[in-house]
Design an enzyme around this catalytic site. Sequence first.
Site, short mmCIF file in Angstrom:
data_model
loop_
_atom_site.label_atom_id
_atom_site.label_comp_id
_atom_site.label_asym_id
_atom_site.label_seq_id
_atom_site.Cartn_x
_atom_site.Cartn_y
_atom_site.Cartn_z
N SER A 9 -51.84 -26.70 69.93
CA SER A 9 -53.15 -25.83 69.78
C SER A 9 -53.97 -25.99 71.36
O SER A 9 -53.99 -27.23 71.63
CB SER A 9 -53.93 -26.40 68.77
OG SER A 9 -55.23 -26.12 68.61
N HIS A 34 -50.61 -22.33 69.54
CA HIS A 34 -51.53 -22.09 68.47
C HIS A 34 -52.79 -21.78 69.21
O HIS A 34 -53.35 -22.45 69.90
CB HIS A 34 -51.51 -23.36 67.77
CG HIS A 34 -52.32 -23.22 66.57
ND1 HIS A 34 -51.81 -22.45 65.04
CD2 HIS A 34 -53.53 -23.57 66.03
CE1 HIS A 34 -52.87 -22.82 64.39
NE2 HIS A 34 -53.86 -23.23 64.72
N ASP A 36 -56.72 -21.45 68.25
CA ASP A 36 -57.75 -21.71 67.17
C ASP A 36 -59.14 -20.79 67.64
O ASP A 36 -59.98 -21.32 68.55
CB ASP A 36 -58.06 -22.92 67.12
CG ASP A 36 -57.16 -23.85 66.50
OD1 ASP A 36 -56.86 -23.47 65.47
OD2 ASP A 36 -56.64 -24.98 67.02
N MET A 38 -62.71 -19.76 66.28
CA MET A 38 -63.91 -20.18 65.35
C MET A 38 -64.98 -19.64 66.01
O MET A 38 -65.17 -19.14 66.97
CB MET A 38 -64.02 -21.79 65.68
CG MET A 38 -62.65 -22.63 65.48
SD MET A 38 -63.17 -24.27 65.80
CE MET A 38 -61.42 -24.95 65.66
N HIS A 68 -54.86 -18.57 64.82
CA HIS A 68 -55.46 -18.89 63.34
C HIS A 68 -56.81 -18.53 63.59
O HIS A 68 -57.73 -19.09 64.17
CB HIS A 68 -55.36 -20.40 63.65
CG HIS A 68 -55.75 -21.05 62.48
ND1 HIS A 68 -56.00 -22.73 62.17
CD2 HIS A 68 -56.34 -20.65 61.37
CE1 HIS A 68 -56.72 -22.89 61.43
NE2 HIS A 68 -56.90 -21.79 60.56
N MET A 70 -60.34 -18.44 62.26
CA MET A 70 -61.34 -19.22 61.25
C MET A 70 -62.82 -18.51 61.66
O MET A 70 -63.69 -18.85 62.18
CB MET A 70 -61.49 -20.80 61.59
CG MET A 70 -60.34 -21.53 61.18
SD MET A 70 -60.03 -22.91 62.20
CE MET A 70 -59.50 -22.41 63.92
N MET A 139 -54.20 -26.57 56.16
CA MET A 139 -54.85 -27.62 57.00
C MET A 139 -54.83 -28.98 56.39
O MET A 139 -55.11 -29.30 55.20
CB MET A 139 -56.23 -27.14 56.94
CG MET A 139 -56.54 -25.63 57.48
SD MET A 139 -56.37 -25.24 59.33
CE MET A 139 -57.37 -26.72 60.00
N ASP A 177 -51.66 -28.13 59.96
CA ASP A 177 -52.57 -27.96 61.08
C ASP A 177 -53.58 -28.97 60.96
O ASP A 177 -54.36 -28.95 60.01
CB ASP A 177 -52.75 -26.66 61.27
CG ASP A 177 -53.99 -26.52 62.36
OD1 ASP A 177 -54.06 -27.31 63.28
OD2 ASP A 177 -54.57 -25.33 62.43
C1 DX5 Z 1 -58.84 -27.04 63.55
C2 DX5 Z 1 -58.00 -26.51 64.30
C3 DX5 Z 1 -56.63 -27.23 64.47
C4 DX5 Z 1 -56.75 -28.36 65.51
C5 DX5 Z 1 -55.87 -29.26 65.66
O1 DX5 Z 1 -59.81 -26.52 63.01
O2 DX5 Z 1 -57.38 -25.33 63.24
O3 DX5 Z 1 -55.52 -26.42 64.88
O4 DX5 Z 1 -57.04 -28.00 66.84
O5 DX5 Z 1 -55.99 -30.24 66.32
P1 DX5 Z 1 -55.81 -31.73 66.32
O6 DX5 Z 1 -54.21 -31.60 66.52
O7 DX5 Z 1 -56.22 -32.63 67.48
O8 DX5 Z 1 -55.79 -32.32 64.92
ZN ZN Z 2 -55.50 -24.27 63.75
#
Ligand code: DX5
Ligand code: ZN
Length: 226
Positions: A9, A34, A36, A38, A68, A70, A139, A177
């Site tokens: 990620s 990956h 992320d 947000m 991903h 969110m 998750m 994840d």
């Molecule tokens: C959380 C994300 C994850 C996160 C994983 O909302 O979707 O992808 O970045 O990070 P680690 O591996 O540090 O838990």
């Molecule tokens: Zn993620």
Amino acid sequence: MKDYLIAPSILGADFARLGEETATVLAAGADMLHIDVMDNHYVPNLTMGPMICTALRNYGIQAPLDVHLMVQPVDRIIGDFIEAGASYISFHPDATIHLDRTLQQIKDAGCKAGLAFNPGSSLDALKYVIDKVDMILLMSVNPGFGGQSFIGSVLPKLREARSIIEKSGRNIRLEVDGGISVETIRAVALAGADTFVAGSAIFNSSNYQQTISQMRKQLSAVPIKK
Ligand code: DX5
Ligand code: ZN
């Protein structure tokens, strides 16, 4: 034959050197990146938009981009990520009103579609749309931040998702994840995961190649479920 895929990620990367960081982690043996996304609405944090995917593609990154989402709402932003070079687009079923339509929108554009489930969410949403799903993302932390502790209740849930995939007879990836590390990766693989997101465990380590190969060593003892 499917392989285990390791997806760092980039949330854990040094954003001031993102191109170099992504190239380094791929050269170190990662399979895909990956991303992320947000929005400070669906989750309490704000990260990156499609322009990051465009920038990585322009930098020369050819590996699959595993986006991903969110965010809420979902539909309006999907086309922008597809245009920016996304390979997979996953979203949370409770972030969209018309689940089937959102999946169809991703598939119509030739992209792979994923459904993401929070630790407290049931897998019921899969029931009527499994024929449009290419990836199930479970998750193992509450979404919003990297570096959180692994939530163990994902293990029986991975087994449940694996059995849903087996019953469907479809080629669906099972991604996990949150809190994935050299210490936790074997247990999630044993429970049925085949795709592993890791942010802090890789990017906070001093040697990406060593960390990824330690993860692969943990996986080598676990036969992959198909
Ligand atoms: C959380 C994300 C994850 C996160 C994983 O909302 O979707 O992808 O970045 O990070 P680690 O591996 O540090 O838990
Ligand atoms: Zn993620």
